[in-house]
Motif scaffolding. Structure first.
Motif, PDB file in Angstrom:
ATOM      1  N   PHE A 149       0.813  -1.216   0.000  1.00 28.30           N
ATOM      2  CA  PHE A 149       0.000   0.000   0.000  1.00 28.30           C
ATOM      3  C   PHE A 149       0.851   1.273   0.000  1.00 28.30           C
ATOM      4  CE2 PHE A 149       0.372  -1.122   4.502  1.00 28.30           C
ATOM      5  CZ  PHE A 149       0.683   0.077   5.104  1.00 28.30           C
ATOM      6  N   ALA A 150       2.102   1.155  -0.425  1.00 27.63           N
ATOM      7  CA  ALA A 150       2.980   2.326  -0.476  1.00 27.63           C
ATOM      8  C   ALA A 150       2.481   3.355  -1.488  1.00 27.63           C
ATOM      9  CB  ALA A 150       4.404   1.905  -0.804  1.00 27.63           C
ATOM     10  N   GLY A 151       1.787   2.910  -2.529  1.00 29.13           N
ATOM     11  CA  GLY A 151       1.274   3.830  -3.548  1.00 29.13           C
ATOM     12  C   GLY A 151       0.125   4.688  -3.064  1.00 29.13           C
ATOM     13  N   ALA A 152      -0.449   4.387  -1.901  1.00 23.54           N
ATOM     14  CA  ALA A 152      -1.582   5.143  -1.381  1.00 23.54           C
ATOM     15  C   ALA A 152      -1.139   6.373  -0.581  1.00 23.54           C
ATOM     16  CB  ALA A 152      -2.447   4.242  -0.501  1.00 23.54           C
ATOM     17  N   GLU A 153       0.160   6.597  -0.462  1.00 25.24           N
ATOM     18  CA  GLU A 153       0.628   7.729   0.330  1.00 25.24           C
ATOM     19  C   GLU A 153       0.227   9.052  -0.320  1.00 25.24           C
ATOM     20  OE1 GLU A 153       4.885   7.980   0.616  1.00 25.24           O
ATOM     21  OE2 GLU A 153       5.112   7.406  -1.465  1.00 25.24           O
ATOM     22  N   GLN A 154       0.053  10.060   0.492  1.00 25.95           N
ATOM     23  CA  GLN A 154      -0.311  11.387   0.024  1.00 25.95           C
ATOM     24  C   GLN A 154       0.782  12.369   0.430  1.00 25.95           C
ATOM     25  OE1 GLN A 154      -4.122  12.239   1.699  1.00 25.95           O
ATOM     26  NE2 GLN A 154      -5.166  10.686   0.494  1.00 25.95           N
ATOM     27  N   ALA A 155       0.884  13.427  -0.331  1.00 22.84           N
ATOM     28  CA  ALA A 155       1.891  14.445  -0.050  1.00 22.84           C
ATOM     29  C   ALA A 155       1.569  15.151   1.266  1.00 22.84           C
ATOM     30  CB  ALA A 155       1.951  15.462  -1.182  1.00 22.84           C
ATOM     31  N   SER A 156       2.605  15.450   2.022  1.00 20.47           N
ATOM     32  CA  SER A 156       2.458  16.165   3.280  1.00 20.47           C
ATOM     33  C   SER A 156       2.564  17.667   3.031  1.00 20.47           C
ATOM     34  CB  SER A 156       3.556  15.734   4.246  1.00 20.47           C
ATOM     35  OG  SER A 156       3.600  16.588   5.357  1.00 20.47           O
ATOM     36  N   ARG A 157       1.885  18.450   3.858  1.00 18.95           N
ATOM     37  CA  ARG A 157       1.987  19.905   3.726  1.00 18.95           C
ATOM     38  C   ARG A 157       3.373  20.401   4.129  1.00 18.95           C
ATOM     39  NH1 ARG A 157      -3.520  21.492   6.697  1.00 18.95           N
ATOM     40  NH2 ARG A 157      -2.571  20.052   8.154  1.00 18.95           N
ATOM     41  N   ALA A 185      12.531  18.734   6.112  1.00 21.08           N
ATOM     42  CA  ALA A 185      11.745  17.629   5.563  1.00 21.08           C
ATOM     43  C   ALA A 185      12.656  16.464   5.186  1.00 21.08           C
ATOM     44  CB  ALA A 185      10.959  18.094   4.345  1.00 21.08           C
ATOM     45  N   GLY A 186      12.181  15.263   5.431  1.00 22.84           N
ATOM     46  CA  GLY A 186      12.928  14.064   5.050  1.00 22.84           C
ATOM     47  C   GLY A 186      14.194  13.856   5.857  1.00 22.84           C
ATOM     48  N   TYR A 187      14.243  14.378   7.074  1.00 24.41           N
ATOM     49  CA  TYR A 187      15.433  14.256   7.937  1.00 24.41           C
ATOM     50  C   TYR A 187      16.669  14.870   7.288  1.00 24.41           C
ATOM     51  CZ  TYR A 187      12.408  10.850  10.192  1.00 24.41           C
ATOM     52  OH  TYR A 187      11.349  10.230  10.800  1.00 24.41           O
ATOM     53  N   GLU A 188      16.467  15.897   6.498  1.00 29.14           N
ATOM     54  CA  GLU A 188      17.573  16.602   5.847  1.00 29.14           C
ATOM     55  C   GLU A 188      17.385  18.096   6.035  1.00 29.14           C
ATOM     56  OE1 GLU A 188      17.601  15.329   1.799  1.00 29.14           O
ATOM     57  OE2 GLU A 188      18.471  13.389   2.281  1.00 29.14           O
ATOM     58  N   THR A 189      18.473  18.836   5.887  1.00 31.65           N
ATOM     59  CA  THR A 189      18.440  20.274   6.028  1.00 31.65           C
ATOM     60  C   THR A 189      18.463  20.901   4.645  1.00 31.65           C
ATOM     61  OG1 THR A 189      19.711  20.049   8.065  1.00 31.65           O
ATOM     62  CG2 THR A 189      19.548  22.250   7.135  1.00 31.65           C
ATOM     63  N   ALA A 190      17.476  21.729   4.360  1.00 31.48           N
ATOM     64  CA  ALA A 190      17.405  22.385   3.057  1.00 31.48           C
ATOM     65  C   ALA A 190      18.635  23.266   2.854  1.00 31.48           C
ATOM     66  CB  ALA A 190      16.135  23.222   2.962  1.00 31.48           C
ATOM     67  N   GLY A 191      19.228  23.167   1.690  1.00 28.96           N
ATOM     68  CA  GLY A 191      20.379  23.990   1.355  1.00 28.96           C
ATOM     69  C   GLY A 191      21.718  23.389   1.736  1.00 28.96           C
TER      70      GLY A 191
END
Length: 109
Positions: A47-55, A62-68
């Protein structure tokens, strides 16, 4: 005869904070790139395809990473920032609780 020295609460808190920051910043560099538990189960059960985008998917951490920040250091920095945010929130909650627990005087006594 007991010759043990007592360790102050402040020393324990500072050492604990330093250990948490080192673990968040350094150990996360070696973290696995494999999917975490929930993502793995979703893939295994189909059911991995049922995921929805988070706000918050475009947020700064996001994603345990630092932007930039490129490379694996991005995750370490995100971990350190996360530790500091949790520290600030818990400190704030402790101060609010301590302030509300103090007895109040009636009539200015």
């Amino acid at each position: 005869m007991n010759t043990r020295r007592r360790v102050s609460t402040r020393t324990v808190l500072v050492v604990g904070l330093l250990v948490a920051l080192v673990l968040a910043g350094v150990v996360s560099y070696y973290a696995s790139a494999s999917p975490d538990g929930l993502n793995r189960v979703a893939g295994d059960l189909g059911f991995a395809g049922a995921e929805q985008a988070s706000r918050t998917q475009d947020g700064p951490l996001a994603g345990y990473e630092t932007a930039g920040v490129d490379g694996r250091w991005s995750g370490g920095l995100a971990g350190v920032i996360g530790c500091l945010v949790v520290l600030a929130l818990t400190t704030g909650l402790m101060l609010v609780r301590r302030r509300s627990a103090q007895p109040t005087t009636v009539g200015g006594e």
